[in-house]
Scaffold this motif. Structure first.
Motif, PDB file in Angstrom:
ATOM      1  N   PRO A 150       0.788  -1.243   0.000  1.00  0.00           N
ATOM      2  CA  PRO A 150       0.000   0.000   0.000  1.00  0.00           C
ATOM      3  C   PRO A 150       0.821   1.295   0.000  1.00  0.00           C
ATOM      4  O   PRO A 150       1.910   1.357   0.561  1.00  0.00           O
ATOM      5  CB  PRO A 150      -0.813  -0.105   1.300  1.00  0.00           C
ATOM      6  CG  PRO A 150      -0.055  -1.047   2.164  1.00  0.00           C
ATOM      7  CD  PRO A 150       0.710  -1.968   1.265  1.00  0.00           C
ATOM      8  N   ILE A 151       0.241   2.287  -0.646  1.00  0.00           N
ATOM      9  CA  ILE A 151       0.778   3.648  -0.621  1.00  0.00           C
ATOM     10  C   ILE A 151      -0.342   4.507  -0.047  1.00  0.00           C
ATOM     11  O   ILE A 151      -1.490   4.392  -0.475  1.00  0.00           O
ATOM     12  CB  ILE A 151       1.104   4.143  -2.048  1.00  0.00           C
ATOM     13  CG1 ILE A 151       2.178   3.244  -2.671  1.00  0.00           C
ATOM     14  CG2 ILE A 151       1.532   5.604  -2.039  1.00  0.00           C
ATOM     15  CD1 ILE A 151       2.397   3.512  -4.152  1.00  0.00           C
ATOM     16  N   LEU A 152      -0.005   5.352   0.924  1.00  0.00           N
ATOM     17  CA  LEU A 152      -1.044   6.106   1.628  1.00  0.00           C
ATOM     18  C   LEU A 152      -0.862   7.598   1.405  1.00  0.00           C
ATOM     19  O   LEU A 152       0.236   8.121   1.555  1.00  0.00           O
ATOM     20  CB  LEU A 152      -0.855   5.817   3.117  1.00  0.00           C
ATOM     21  CG  LEU A 152      -2.088   5.696   3.960  1.00  0.00           C
ATOM     22  CD1 LEU A 152      -2.878   4.497   3.487  1.00  0.00           C
ATOM     23  CD2 LEU A 152      -1.702   5.499   5.419  1.00  0.00           C
ATOM     24  N   GLN A 153      -1.965   8.257   1.094  1.00  0.00           N
ATOM     25  CA  GLN A 153      -1.894   9.702   0.876  1.00  0.00           C
ATOM     26  C   GLN A 153      -2.985  10.415   1.653  1.00  0.00           C
ATOM     27  O   GLN A 153      -4.123   9.971   1.681  1.00  0.00           O
ATOM     28  CB  GLN A 153      -2.136   9.974  -0.608  1.00  0.00           C
ATOM     29  CG  GLN A 153      -0.866  10.293  -1.351  1.00  0.00           C
ATOM     30  CD  GLN A 153      -1.173  10.504  -2.815  1.00  0.00           C
ATOM     31  OE1 GLN A 153      -0.975   9.589  -3.591  1.00  0.00           O
ATOM     32  NE2 GLN A 153      -1.665  11.681  -3.185  1.00  0.00           N
ATOM     33  N   ILE A 154      -2.596  11.543   2.308  1.00  0.00           N
ATOM     34  CA  ILE A 154      -3.610  12.423   2.897  1.00  0.00           C
ATOM     35  C   ILE A 154      -3.651  13.625   1.959  1.00  0.00           C
ATOM     36  O   ILE A 154      -2.648  14.326   1.813  1.00  0.00           O
ATOM     37  CB  ILE A 154      -3.220  12.903   4.310  1.00  0.00           C
ATOM     38  CG1 ILE A 154      -2.951  11.731   5.241  1.00  0.00           C
ATOM     39  CG2 ILE A 154      -4.311  13.809   4.891  1.00  0.00           C
ATOM     40  CD1 ILE A 154      -2.480  12.129   6.633  1.00  0.00           C
ATOM     41  N   GLY A 155      -4.775  13.857   1.325  1.00  0.00           N
ATOM     42  CA  GLY A 155      -4.837  14.902   0.305  1.00  0.00           C
ATOM     43  C   GLY A 155      -3.792  14.604  -0.755  1.00  0.00           C
ATOM     44  O   GLY A 155      -3.748  13.506  -1.303  1.00  0.00           O
ATOM     45  N   CYS A 156      -2.887  15.570  -0.988  1.00  0.00           N
ATOM     46  CA  CYS A 156      -1.849  15.342  -1.996  1.00  0.00           C
ATOM     47  C   CYS A 156      -0.544  14.885  -1.366  1.00  0.00           C
ATOM     48  O   CYS A 156       0.455  14.681  -2.059  1.00  0.00           O
ATOM     49  CB  CYS A 156      -1.594  16.637  -2.777  1.00  0.00           C
ATOM     50  SG  CYS A 156      -3.037  17.202  -3.634  1.00  0.00           S
ATOM     51  N   SER A 157      -0.508  14.764  -0.032  1.00  0.00           N
ATOM     52  CA  SER A 157       0.758  14.400   0.615  1.00  0.00           C
ATOM     53  C   SER A 157       0.844  12.910   0.861  1.00  0.00           C
ATOM     54  O   SER A 157      -0.022  12.326   1.509  1.00  0.00           O
ATOM     55  CB  SER A 157       0.886  15.099   1.972  1.00  0.00           C
ATOM     56  OG  SER A 157       0.627  16.443   1.827  1.00  0.00           O
TER      57      SER A 157
ATOM     58  N   ILE B 101      -9.905  12.131   4.894  1.00  0.00           N
ATOM     59  CA  ILE B 101     -10.100  11.302   3.709  1.00  0.00           C
ATOM     60  C   ILE B 101      -8.716  10.883   3.215  1.00  0.00           C
ATOM     61  O   ILE B 101      -7.852  11.722   2.973  1.00  0.00           O
ATOM     62  CB  ILE B 101     -10.824  12.085   2.586  1.00  0.00           C
ATOM     63  CG1 ILE B 101     -12.159  12.637   3.090  1.00  0.00           C
ATOM     64  CG2 ILE B 101     -11.010  11.224   1.340  1.00  0.00           C
ATOM     65  CD1 ILE B 101     -13.230  11.620   3.365  1.00  0.00           C
ATOM     66  N   LEU B 102      -8.541   9.594   3.089  1.00  0.00           N
ATOM     67  CA  LEU B 102      -7.240   9.054   2.679  1.00  0.00           C
ATOM     68  C   LEU B 102      -7.355   8.339   1.342  1.00  0.00           C
ATOM     69  O   LEU B 102      -8.401   7.764   1.039  1.00  0.00           O
ATOM     70  CB  LEU B 102      -6.812   7.976   3.672  1.00  0.00           C
ATOM     71  CG  LEU B 102      -6.336   8.388   5.044  1.00  0.00           C
ATOM     72  CD1 LEU B 102      -6.265   7.156   5.921  1.00  0.00           C
ATOM     73  CD2 LEU B 102      -4.949   8.974   4.916  1.00  0.00           C
ATOM     74  N   THR B 103      -6.253   8.326   0.608  1.00  0.00           N
ATOM     75  CA  THR B 103      -6.244   7.502  -0.602  1.00  0.00           C
ATOM     76  C   THR B 103      -5.266   6.365  -0.365  1.00  0.00           C
ATOM     77  O   THR B 103      -4.147   6.580   0.113  1.00  0.00           O
ATOM     78  CB  THR B 103      -5.741   8.332  -1.807  1.00  0.00           C
ATOM     79  OG1 THR B 103      -6.494   9.543  -1.826  1.00  0.00           O
ATOM     80  CG2 THR B 103      -5.926   7.594  -3.108  1.00  0.00           C
ATOM     81  N   VAL B 104      -5.689   5.168  -0.655  1.00  0.00           N
ATOM     82  CA  VAL B 104      -4.789   4.015  -0.558  1.00  0.00           C
ATOM     83  C   VAL B 104      -4.666   3.426  -1.954  1.00  0.00           C
ATOM     84  O   VAL B 104      -5.660   3.115  -2.607  1.00  0.00           O
ATOM     85  CB  VAL B 104      -5.327   2.931   0.400  1.00  0.00           C
ATOM     86  CG1 VAL B 104      -4.293   1.826   0.576  1.00  0.00           C
ATOM     87  CG2 VAL B 104      -5.732   3.522   1.725  1.00  0.00           C
ATOM     88  N   GLU B 105      -3.404   3.285  -2.355  1.00  0.00           N
ATOM     89  CA  GLU B 105      -3.155   2.795  -3.700  1.00  0.00           C
ATOM     90  C   GLU B 105      -2.261   1.571  -3.633  1.00  0.00           C
ATOM     91  O   GLU B 105      -1.434   1.451  -2.723  1.00  0.00           O
ATOM     92  CB  GLU B 105      -2.407   3.900  -4.461  1.00  0.00           C
ATOM     93  CG  GLU B 105      -2.882   4.096  -5.861  1.00  0.00           C
ATOM     94  CD  GLU B 105      -2.163   5.273  -6.494  1.00  0.00           C
ATOM     95  OE1 GLU B 105      -2.012   5.248  -7.704  1.00  0.00           O
ATOM     96  OE2 GLU B 105      -1.742   6.196  -5.765  1.00  0.00           O
ATOM     97  N   ASP B 106      -2.454   0.650  -4.520  1.00  0.00           N
ATOM     98  CA  ASP B 106      -1.561  -0.507  -4.592  1.00  0.00           C
ATOM     99  C   ASP B 106      -1.322  -0.801  -6.069  1.00  0.00           C
ATOM    100  O   ASP B 106      -2.202  -1.309  -6.756  1.00  0.00           O
ATOM    101  CB  ASP B 106      -2.195  -1.714  -3.887  1.00  0.00           C
ATOM    102  CG  ASP B 106      -1.209  -2.845  -3.708  1.00  0.00           C
ATOM    103  OD1 ASP B 106      -0.364  -3.029  -4.608  1.00  0.00           O
ATOM    104  OD2 ASP B 106      -1.263  -3.540  -2.682  1.00  0.00           O
ATOM    105  N   PHE B 107      -0.139  -0.448  -6.544  1.00  0.00           N
ATOM    106  CA  PHE B 107       0.144  -0.653  -7.971  1.00  0.00           C
ATOM    107  C   PHE B 107       0.161  -2.131  -8.325  1.00  0.00           C
ATOM    108  O   PHE B 107      -0.202  -2.527  -9.418  1.00  0.00           O
ATOM    109  CB  PHE B 107       1.480  -0.002  -8.352  1.00  0.00           C
ATOM    110  CG  PHE B 107       1.426   1.498  -8.291  1.00  0.00           C
ATOM    111  CD1 PHE B 107       0.465   2.195  -9.013  1.00  0.00           C
ATOM    112  CD2 PHE B 107       2.333   2.232  -7.517  1.00  0.00           C
ATOM    113  CE1 PHE B 107       0.403   3.580  -8.976  1.00  0.00           C
ATOM    114  CE2 PHE B 107       2.280   3.613  -7.467  1.00  0.00           C
ATOM    115  CZ  PHE B 107       1.313   4.295  -8.190  1.00  0.00           C
ATOM    116  N   GLU B 108       0.594  -2.969  -7.347  1.00  0.00           N
ATOM    117  CA  GLU B 108       0.693  -4.396  -7.646  1.00  0.00           C
ATOM    118  C   GLU B 108      -0.681  -4.994  -7.922  1.00  0.00           C
ATOM    119  O   GLU B 108      -0.814  -5.964  -8.647  1.00  0.00           O
ATOM    120  CB  GLU B 108       1.365  -5.133  -6.479  1.00  0.00           C
ATOM    121  CG  GLU B 108       2.801  -4.697  -6.307  1.00  0.00           C
ATOM    122  CD  GLU B 108       3.562  -5.510  -5.279  1.00  0.00           C
ATOM    123  OE1 GLU B 108       2.976  -6.448  -4.694  1.00  0.00           O
ATOM    124  OE2 GLU B 108       4.737  -5.191  -5.056  1.00  0.00           O
TER     125      GLU B 108
END
Ligand SMILES: Nc1ncnc2c1ncn2[C@@H]1O[C@H](COP(=O)(O)OP(=O)(O)OP(=O)(O)O)[C@@H](O)[C@H]1O
Ligand SMILES: [Zn+2]
Length: 638
Positions: A478-485, A516-523
């Protein structure tokens, strides 16, 4: 078959898992004329596989399953005159020995080479991962699972049907710590305790739920010093006498002193059966006699189904402690996390049988044979070869339907089929039902926003990443972002400094109520939005977070104090979230002890029904799903 033959030759198939279902599946595929088939499996062949994984023979024990299964399939295929793959770029029963979660080998582009993926797995975590990759690669997935006599087969096609994660999974059995540590009432409670004791004695003691910090604890248990602090150094080649002295004092603390202490504190006042401490020294007299006369009691081999006496348990425990300290190879790395309980490791299973039975006997709980204890410890439901054969057959029938009618028709032509133990009203053992549309609240296939409720003031990022995002939600990286950070990226050193921080103290304003968080997983080609709700949990709550569902209502005030010796029949994690599924591999949780559910058949659908401890984890078909019960007289190909 005429219509199908050219479609079979032009199709490429990926099979994941070459165990019980996988062997059946590969035999069916080879026999049906498929040649472009690749197989992923991480395991090697064990003797215990030979009774049902019929592509394997005694001489194959220790070899990678996928390699042997592929070689056998090529042989079957050659009897039909095939010697190579009919699809360029895809192997002729090509094995891939490895974990399907290894993204460096099995990425979305790897998946894209195949027409259809067939799962023959045995765990939820890998199934979820494959679900996500198939959605990302836009390839149909034919899922199957069995639990004893019960089985299911279904087809998942992104956008048309429910994905594997559209519905929450059945919850695991969870036992409150106090039940395990102080008030066991069933064999399983003692067996869980035995597994934790194994960790406390030989593994990473701090990871055991029996571990207590003797400095910080107000009233530490009496066994910490003799069991943990006094562990011997295997490198010193301890003498027989020092091993015996360690064993006697550790076992006395566990089975005598601690029980007597609890009794003196009136802990069991009013209990139906008051525990009776063991006299370890007295039990050891018999054990010593056995050693001296070199006549071990029959606790091994043909003794697997007998119930050991207290003396035999004591003899076993001491023998195992001696074996651990005097054999350099077992267990492999003493006092580390590597020394984990494993039901297939004879030594650790002997330990758990003996340790749990002595404890069961103290609490007047029925004791178990090695064989029964192994079943409970591994939550084993014996695999039935016929069920595997039936579901694998159904998978290939579904595959034929997809080839014949095309991917776009999957929802209309394919079925979710239950393999039942008892006949339906119409006298059928196989019950096909229609596939249903995706759950709009699914965060995996519908990208729905997920509410995550947790205490943002006491939870740190490490817990959030490991326990929630990875174990609970099955993110790989996972990659975690708050807003753009960006505040975290798996494997990136620069973000490690954030791991010990409390959520509220993280950079970019921290994670608080309403964040609000964004969680991304490229895999996994996934990106979701998490909406945080700050929520305070009681310390003894089994779960310290809730994933999914609607925003929780405020907690009602607590009713009267919970009885200490309350024994839950089947606790659940309170996870009613659509799209949120339970992690089945988090049995090292600090707060709870879980028995991993055999997650084959029941992993495909959630059933809301009363379950008793005797339940074998099997599922009954849901009466009304989607379009309602849809019982057909036969499984038709078209
Ligand atoms: N993440 C994974 N990657 C690749 N293969 C996997 C993964 N998880 C499970 N498998 C494979 O899926 C197969 C499932 O088959 P099966 O249920 O018959 O398991 P088994 O371990 O052979 O049998 P049993 O659990 O009954 O001893 C196994 O061969 C296992 O190695
Ligand atoms: Zn879904």
């Amino acid at each position: 078959m005429d219509v199908l033959s050219p479609l079979i030759s032009s199709s490429s198939i990926l099979v994941i898992g070459s165990g019980g279902i996988g062997c059946e599946l590969l035999k069916n595929l080879a026999g049906s004329g498929f040649t472009a088939v690749e197989v992923i499996d991480l395991d090697t062949i064990d003797v215990s596989n030979l009774n049902r994984q019929f592509l394997f023979r005694g001489e194959h024990v220790g070899l990678p399953k996928c390699e042997v299964a592929c070689a056998a399939s090529r042989k079957i295929s050659s009897t039909l005159g095939h010697t190579s793959s009919s699809v360029p770029g895809v192997g002729f029963y090509k094995p891939h020995h490895g974990n399907v979660k290894d993204n460096s080998r099995f990425s979305t582009s790897f998946f894209k080479r195949f027409t259809v993926v067939l799962n023959a797995l045995d765990n939820v975590s890998a199934r979820r991962h494959v679900n996500r990759l198939c959605l990302s690669a836009d390839i149909p997935l034919i899922e199957a699972g069995t639990t004893g006599y019960l089985g299911q087969t279904t087809v998942i096609a992104g956008k048309q049907t429910e994905c594997y994660e559209c519905q929450p999974k059945p919850t695991q059995k969870v036992y409150p710590i106090c039940t395990i540590r102080s008030t066991p009432s069933m064999p399983v409670h003692c067996i869980v305790w035995g597994k934790e004791l194994y960790k406390l004695m030989f593994g990473d003691a701090t990871a055991s739920m029996l571990f207590e910090d003797t400095v910080e604890s107000d009233e530490p248990s009496t066994f910490m010093e003799p069991v943990v602090d006094s562990r011997l150094k295997p490198t010193d080649s301890p003498s027989f006498d020092s091993i015996k002295s360690y064993a006697v004092s550790a076992l006395t603390a566990l089975y005598t002193t601690e029980i007597n202490k609890q009794l003196s504190m009136d802990r069991y006042k009013g209990a139906a059966k008051v525990p009776v401490a063991k006299d370890i020294e007295a039990l050891m007299v018999k054990a010593e006699e056995w050693w001296k006369s070199n006549e071990p009691p029959s606790t091994k081999d043909n003794g697997e189904k007998i119930i050991w006496t207290d003396e035999q348990c004591c003899h076993e425990l001491f023998s195992i402690i001696k074996e651990v300290y005097t054999t350099s190879t077992s267990p492999p790395a003493l006092f580390t996390a590597a020394t984990e309980f494993d039901k297939d490791n004879h030594l650790s299973m002997r330990f758990v049988t003996a340790a749990s039975n002595l404890r069961a006997s103290i609490f007047s709980i029925e004791t178990s044979s090695f064989y029964t204890a192994k079943g409970i410890a591994g939550n084993i439901i014996p695999a039935i070869a016929t069920t595997n054969a039936i579901v694998a057959g159904l998978q290939v029938l579904e595959l034929f339907k997809i080839l014949k009618h095309g991917v776009s028709k999957i929802k209309g032509v394919c079925k979710f089929t239950y393999c039942l133990r008892d006949k339906t009203r119409k006298g059928l053992f196989l019950q096909p039902t229609s596939l249903v549309s995706p759950n709009e609240k699914c965060y995996v296939c519908r990208n729905a926003r997920v509410v995550l409720s947790l205490n943002t003031e006491t939870t740190n990022l490490h817990t959030m990443i490991d326990d929630i995002l990875k174990k609970k939600m099955s993110f790989n990286s996972p990659i975690l972002q708050i807003g753009c950070s960006q505040i975290y990226e798996d494997g990136e050193e620069e973000y490690e400094v954030n791991l010990p921080k409390l959520l509220k103290d993280l950079p970019a304003g921290g994670i608080k109520d309403g964040t609000i968080l964004t969680v991304e997983d490229f895999e996994q080609d996934m990106e979701i939005t998490l909406e945080i709700v700050h929520m305070e949990f009681d310390e003894e709550d089994e779960n310290q977070f809730i994933v999914g569902g609607d925003k929780p209502k405020p907690k009602p005030s607590k009713p009267s104090e919970k009885e200490e010796d309350d024994v839950p029949g089947d606790d659940n994690l309170g996870d009613s979230a659509a799209g949120a599924a339970d992690a089945n591999d988090n049995n090292d949780d600090d707060d709870i002890v879980e028995i991993t559910e055999e997650d084959n058949a029941n992993s495909l659908r959630t059933r809301k029904r009363g379950r008793s401890e005797e339940d074998d984890g099997a599922v009954a078909p849901k009466k009304a799903r989607g379009g309602g019960e849809d019982e057909e007289a036969a499984i038709a190909i078209d």
